[in-house]
Design a protein around this motif. Structure first.
Motif, short mmCIF file in Angstrom:
data_model
loop_
_atom_site.label_atom_id
_atom_site.label_comp_id
_atom_site.label_asym_id
_atom_site.label_seq_id
_atom_site.Cartn_x
_atom_site.Cartn_y
_atom_site.Cartn_z
N TYR A 249 0.85 -1.20 0.00
CA TYR A 249 0.00 0.00 0.00
C TYR A 249 0.88 1.23 0.00
CZ TYR A 249 0.54 0.68 5.13
OH TYR A 249 1.02 0.91 6.40
N CYS B 207 2.61 2.92 3.20
CA CYS B 207 3.49 2.06 3.99
C CYS B 207 4.80 2.80 4.26
CB CYS B 207 3.75 0.77 3.23
SG CYS B 207 4.93 -0.33 4.02
N SER C 214 -3.29 -4.06 -3.74
CA SER C 214 -3.49 -3.16 -2.61
C SER C 214 -4.01 -3.89 -1.37
CB SER C 214 -4.50 -2.07 -2.99
OG SER C 214 -4.87 -1.30 -1.86
N ASP D 103 -4.94 -1.67 1.09
CA ASP D 103 -5.55 -0.49 1.70
C ASP D 103 -6.49 0.18 0.69
OD1 ASP D 103 -6.20 1.75 3.19
OD2 ASP D 103 -4.26 2.74 2.90
N ARG E 141 -13.24 -2.50 -1.03
CA ARG E 141 -12.87 -3.42 0.04
C ARG E 141 -13.43 -4.83 -0.15
NH1 ARG E 141 -10.47 -3.66 4.84
NH2 ARG E 141 -9.81 -1.47 4.67
N SER F 190 -4.79 -8.33 6.44
CA SER F 190 -4.65 -6.88 6.35
C SER F 190 -5.59 -6.23 7.36
CB SER F 190 -4.99 -6.38 4.94
OG SER F 190 -4.99 -4.98 4.88
N ARG G 260 -6.02 -2.57 10.14
CA ARG G 260 -5.50 -1.34 10.75
C ARG G 260 -5.29 -1.61 12.23
NH1 ARG G 260 -5.48 2.84 7.36
NH2 ARG G 260 -6.78 2.69 5.49
N ASP H 176 -3.22 6.01 8.85
CA ASP H 176 -2.97 5.41 7.53
C ASP H 176 -2.19 4.11 7.62
OD1 ASP H 176 -4.22 7.48 6.15
OD2 ASP H 176 -2.40 8.70 6.15
N VAL I 205 -1.26 0.31 8.08
CA VAL I 205 -1.93 -0.98 7.91
C VAL I 205 -0.93 -2.09 8.21
CG1 VAL I 205 -3.09 -2.54 6.29
CG2 VAL I 205 -3.49 -0.07 6.15
N HIS J 55 -0.01 -5.85 7.65
CA HIS J 55 -0.42 -6.85 6.66
C HIS J 55 0.70 -7.83 6.38
CE1 HIS J 55 1.93 -5.38 3.12
NE2 HIS J 55 1.92 -4.27 3.82
#
Length: 217
Positions: free
Chosen positions: A88, A91, A122, A124, A153, A167, A169, A177, A179, A181
Motif C-alpha cells: 500500500y 506504507c 493493494s 488499503d 474493500r 490486512s 488497521r 494510515d 496498515v 499486513h
C-alpha cells in the motif's frame, strides 16, 4: 480447496512473511518483524534462488483493475513469470523496499525484462486511490511491467482471503494510515502455479535469476 491450500501454505511458511512495521512497534501479522528472512538454505531449491513452494499449487484467481483503470487478470500472463505482492502506498518501510527491489530486478533482466510481470495488490482500499497509486509509482520510477491493482474493500477482501493475506488497521498505532499486513512475495510460473516465495527483503538478483526458470515451467 485452492484458497484453503494456499492459506495453509502461508501459515506453514510464516518465516517468509513480513508486515509493514514503521518503527519499533511494528511486527508482521505472523509475529515476525519486518525484514526477517528465512535461515540460510532452509527449504530452498538448488535450482531456484527463491524458496520452492511445496507442493506447488495453482494460483488463486486474481483479476482487478489497475490504477489506470485497465482490467488485469493473472491468467493473461501464462507463459511468463509473474511476481505477486501485496502493498500500500502509505506504507512507511516494507512496501517501498519491495517495490524498489522489484524495479532493480527488472533492470537486471535487460532484454529479458518482458518475461517478468509484477502484480502489486493493494491492502488499503481507502488509501490506495488511483491518483495516490500513480504518484507512488512515479516516485519509485516504476515502469509498465508493474500493474498496481486496486478495488473496493469487498473485492480486495476476497483476494486477500484466497491468497492467505492478513490486512488490518492497528488500533495501537497513532497513524490512521498505517496498515499491518502480510507481505508475502509469490513467484508464479508459466503454467499459473505458485512456485517460489520470497521474503520482503529479498535480493533483486533472486528474482532476476528465477524469471527464466519460472517462465518455462
Amino acid at each position: 480447496m485452492r484458497s484453503a491450500a494456499l492459506t495453509s501454505l502461508a501459515i506453514v511458511l510464516t518465516v517468509l512473511t513480513a508486515g509493514c512495521a514503521g518503527g519499533e512497534e511494528g511486527t508482521a501479522a505472523s509475529g515476525k518483524r519486518a525484514g526477517d528472512s528465512p535461515p540460510p538454505g532452509r527449504l530452498t531449491s538448488a535450482r531456484f534462488s527463491g524458496t520452492l513452494a511445496s507442493p506447488r499449487r495453482p494460483a488463486p484467481p486474481l483479476a482487478l483493475r489497475n490504477s489506470f483503470g485497465r482490467q488485469v487478470d493473472l491468467r493473461e500472463f501464462r507463459g511468463d513469470a509473474v511476481i505477486v505482492t501485496f502493498v500500500y502506498v502509505n506504507c512507511p518501510d516494507v512496501c517501498p523496499l519491495i517495490v524498489d527491489n522489484l524495479r532493480a530486478a527488472q533492470l537486471q533482466l535487460g532484454s529479458a525484462i518482458d518475461e517478468l510481470h509484477v502484480l502489486a495488490v493493494s491492502v488499503d482500499p481507502e488509501g490506495d486511490t488511483p491518483s495516490a497509486v500513480n504518484r507512488f509509482l512515479a516516485a519509485h520510477r516504476v515502469g509498465s511491467g508493474v500493474s498496481y491493482l486496486i478495488g473496493a474493500r469487498p473485492q480486495l477482501e476476497g483476494i486477500w482471503h484466497d491468497w492467505g493475506i492478513v490486512s488490518e488497521r492497528s488500533p495501537r498505532r497513532r497513524d490512521p494510515d498505517f496498515v499491518e499486513h502480510s507481505a508475502m512475495v509469490y513467484g508464479i510460473d508459466g503454467s499459473g502455479r505458485v512456485t517460489t516465495l520470497y521474503p520482503s527483503n529479498f535480493d533483486p538478483e533472486q528474482i532476476a535469476h528465477d524469471v527464466s526458470i519460472l517462465a518455462t515451467q
